[in-house]
Design a protein around this motif. Structure first.
Motif, mmCIF file in Angstrom:
data_model
loop_
_atom_site.group_PDB
_atom_site.id
_atom_site.type_symbol
_atom_site.label_atom_id
_atom_site.label_comp_id
_atom_site.label_asym_id
_atom_site.label_seq_id
_atom_site.Cartn_x
_atom_site.Cartn_y
_atom_site.Cartn_z
ATOM 1 N N GLU A 7 -13.897 5.075 -5.156
ATOM 2 C CA GLU A 7 -12.526 5.211 -4.637
ATOM 3 C C GLU A 7 -11.505 4.955 -5.750
ATOM 4 O O GLU A 7 -10.540 5.707 -5.899
ATOM 5 N N ARG B 133 0.952 12.988 -6.367
ATOM 6 C CA ARG B 133 -0.162 12.034 -6.340
ATOM 7 C C ARG B 133 -0.575 11.683 -4.918
ATOM 8 O O ARG B 133 -1.738 11.422 -4.662
ATOM 9 N N VAL C 109 -3.447 7.242 2.724
ATOM 10 C CA VAL C 109 -2.401 6.745 1.833
ATOM 11 C C VAL C 109 -1.069 6.742 2.565
ATOM 12 O O VAL C 109 -0.790 7.623 3.359
ATOM 13 N N ILE D 262 -3.179 2.279 -0.157
ATOM 14 C CA ILE D 262 -4.310 3.181 0.032
ATOM 15 C C ILE D 262 -5.408 2.429 0.764
ATOM 16 O O ILE D 262 -5.776 1.311 0.395
ATOM 17 N N CYS E 181 -6.058 10.867 -9.806
ATOM 18 C CA CYS E 181 -4.801 11.354 -9.215
ATOM 19 C C CYS E 181 -3.585 10.785 -9.951
ATOM 20 O O CYS E 181 -2.616 11.504 -10.176
ATOM 21 N N ILE F 137 -4.396 12.124 -3.577
ATOM 22 C CA ILE F 137 -5.165 11.021 -2.969
ATOM 23 C C ILE F 137 -5.632 11.415 -1.575
ATOM 24 O O ILE F 137 -6.772 11.150 -1.192
ATOM 25 N N LEU G 41 -1.947 0.173 -10.981
ATOM 26 C CA LEU G 41 -2.964 0.288 -9.934
ATOM 27 C C LEU G 41 -3.614 -1.070 -9.735
ATOM 28 O O LEU G 41 -4.159 -1.655 -10.666
ATOM 29 N N ILE H 68 -8.606 7.548 -7.376
ATOM 30 C CA ILE H 68 -7.189 7.178 -7.478
ATOM 31 C C ILE H 68 -6.730 7.280 -8.930
ATOM 32 O O ILE H 68 -5.645 7.797 -9.216
#
Length: 130
Positions: free
Chosen positions: A116, A46, A57, A67, A123, A50, A107, A120
């Protein structure tokens, strides 16, 4: 019991003990037991994904990603399982509010733009069973 017979029995016992000790050597462990699988890269990398979306990141600790520019950038925290992540999300703790669960990841989009956050999410969904 005659003395020679007792000596023969004693000698036999010593030989038996000596032979049983021959197989007592400790063998080194083999396999992957006890190896920590980094949740950020184990099933799908991941972090690489990213980065390929041109987002800065950085790994923090054993299970976190930061991030973009902090403290306003998104943050990802990996839990051991999807159920554990859902449990953290619904626990009602203030710091967990606004978290989105994707597999075992939480997240926290914070103030990131939708484009964005979408990258994410893509990913993080790699390696997650549908």
């Amino acid at each position: 019991m005659p003395r020679p017979k007792r000596l023969a029995i004693a000698a036999g016992c010593l030989v038996a003990i000596g032979l049983s000790a021959c197989g007592a050597a400790v063998k080194p462990a083999t396999g992957s037991r006890g190896v920590f699988d980094d949740p950020r890269t184990a099933k799908a990398d991941r972090v690489l994904c990213i980065s390929q979306h041109h987002l800065p990141v950085q790994k923090v600790g054993l299970n976190e990603l930061l991030i973009g520019a902090q403290p306003a950038g998104p943050r990802v925290v990996f839990e051991a399982t999807e159920g554990a992540a859902q449990g953290v999300q619904i626990s009602g703790l203030r710091q967990q509010q606004g978290a989105e669960v994707i597999g075992g990841a939480l997240l926290f989009p914070d103030q990131a733009p939708d484009q964005e956050v979408s990258a994410i999410e893509t990913c993080l969904s790699h390696g997650v069973k549908g």
